[in-house]
Design an enzyme around this catalytic site. Structure first.
Site, PDB file in Angstrom:
ATOM      1  N   TYR A 132       0.803  -1.217   0.000  1.00 39.37           N
ATOM      2  CA  TYR A 132       0.000   0.000   0.000  1.00 39.37           C
ATOM      3  C   TYR A 132       0.841   1.275   0.000  1.00 39.37           C
ATOM      4  CZ  TYR A 132      -4.310  -2.605   0.840  1.00 39.37           C
ATOM      5  OH  TYR A 132      -5.383  -3.446   0.704  1.00 39.37           O
TER       6      TYR A 132
ATOM      7  N   ASP B 225      -5.343  -6.085   5.736  1.00 38.50           N
ATOM      8  CA  ASP B 225      -6.568  -5.455   5.253  1.00 38.50           C
ATOM      9  C   ASP B 225      -7.588  -6.522   4.860  1.00 38.50           C
ATOM     10  OD1 ASP B 225      -8.351  -3.539   4.418  1.00 38.50           O
ATOM     11  OD2 ASP B 225      -7.252  -2.989   2.613  1.00 38.50           O
TER      12      ASP B 225
ATOM     13  N   ASP C 264      -3.061 -17.716   2.558  1.00 35.43           N
ATOM     14  CA  ASP C 264      -4.213 -18.395   1.966  1.00 35.43           C
ATOM     15  C   ASP C 264      -4.759 -19.476   2.889  1.00 35.43           C
ATOM     16  OD1 ASP C 264      -1.588 -19.060   1.153  1.00 35.43           O
ATOM     17  OD2 ASP C 264      -2.288 -20.443  -0.367  1.00 35.43           O
TER      18      ASP C 264
END
Length: 334
Positions: free
Chosen positions: A124, A230, A206
């Site tokens: 980000y 996030d 994952d």
């Protein structure tokens, strides 16, 4: 002790849920004084700026802010006012509890975990982004630093220790993103070695998503990088009823901003339909930060009892109450 805090009313439903939250804090006698500052579209309409310098100066002076959702206009200027605030004050720790409350859309009845997300770097940071002349290739840098990884890991372990939590899960993708995610994992392992009393485990991101859906009770504190945090924090919000029950804290060395993490929902603004729980729970995080832990516990208990009683629940919770009538029901229990 009376504490002065900056208050950002926000956009859309922001002013409504802030009014409701401040009403509860006043009834709670939390010994707070408010300085109201502007940001977002309301600030732009008054000053021509989305994030006025006066707002930044007030937050820097008071060090603590309570913030409703903000609307960032599409087009130029800030890509996100929230990101701009985090970068300006170096609010490196994003702390998102996921706690089950009754009579919500929670998938589990006894979930109590916290996602600690690095808030200032990683994917980000938006550095090095390029698009080829033909529009066929886009590139961007992922910047992970040892300093950033060390301080977010230490924050997670210190928080676990101080709040009596017994397990921290380090979430990564070092098997594929070997350098950037590998540096985070290596640094977090080094921090973990200093906390032998806290159980540590490691999960690839994952697998973490699958485990959260299938067996979320195995988690206590999750610490991870910006992008993964996030995604995981919103997944966890879904497990406990959605973003309407999701507060967030953004913590730096000096300043801290507490918020509801959902959007400004302009489609229902001014209708009294908005659920103020997320901002109230963000206010509880703020009270903990200010050392008013008894008041924070009282506020959380009052919210839980109001939900259990189905007293003036807002429409999203299946009731016919309004934003303020729900707040009044919570206040009666404080």
């Amino acid at each position: 002790m009376t504490d002065r805090i900056a208050v950002i009313r926000g956009d859309g439903i922001g002013p409504e849920i802030m009014e409701a939250t401040l009403h509860v804090l006043d009834v709670l006698k939390a010994d707070l004084e408010y300085e109201f500052v502007e940001a977002g579209m309301s600030a732009y309409e008054k000053t021509g700026e989305l994030l006025p310098q006066a707002t930044l100066d007030t937050i820097a002076r008071l060090r603590v802010a309570l913030k409703s959702p903000l609307m960032t206009p599409i087009g130029g200027g800030f890509s996100s006012i929230n990101v701009a605030l985090r970068r300006h004050f170096d609010l490196y720790a994003n702390v998102r509890p996921a706690i089950s409350f009754p009579n919500t859309q929670a998938r589990y009845s006894d979930l109590d975990l916290i996602v600690v997300r690095e808030n200032t770097e990683g994917a980000y940071r938006s550095e090095g982004q390029t698009l080829s002349d033909d529009g066929e290739e886009a590139h961007g840098d992922i910047c992970v630093t040892r300093k950033g990884s060390e301080r977010i890991a230490r924050y997670a372990y210190d928080m676990a220790k101080s709040t009596g939590r017994r397990k921290v899960t380090i979430v990564h993708k070092a098997n594929i993103i070997k350098q950037a995610s590998g540096l985070f994992l290596e640094t977090a392992r080094q921090v973990a070695a200093g906390y032998p009393e806290i159980e540590t485990n490691e999960l690839i991101v994952d697998n973490t998503c699958m485990q959260l859906v299938m067996k979320p009770e195995q988690f206590d504190v999750i610490v991870t990088t910006n992008l993964f945090g996030d995604i995981l924090s919103d997944l966890c919000a879904g497990l406990v009823g959605g973003l309407g029950m999701a507060p967030g804290a953004n913590i730096g060395q000096r300043e801290a901003i507490f918020e509801a993490v959902h959007g400004s929902a302009p489609d229902i603004a001014g209708q009294g339909k908005a659920n103020p729980c997320a901002l109230m729970l963000g206010a509880a995080q703020m009270l903990d930060h200010l050392g008013k832990t008894d008041k924070a516990a009282t506020l959380r208990r009052a919210i839980r009892e109001t939900l259990e009683a189905r007293d003036n629940l807002t429409p999203d919770l299946g009731g016919k109450g309004t934003t303020m009538s729900f707040a009044e029901a919570v206040a009666r229990r404080c």
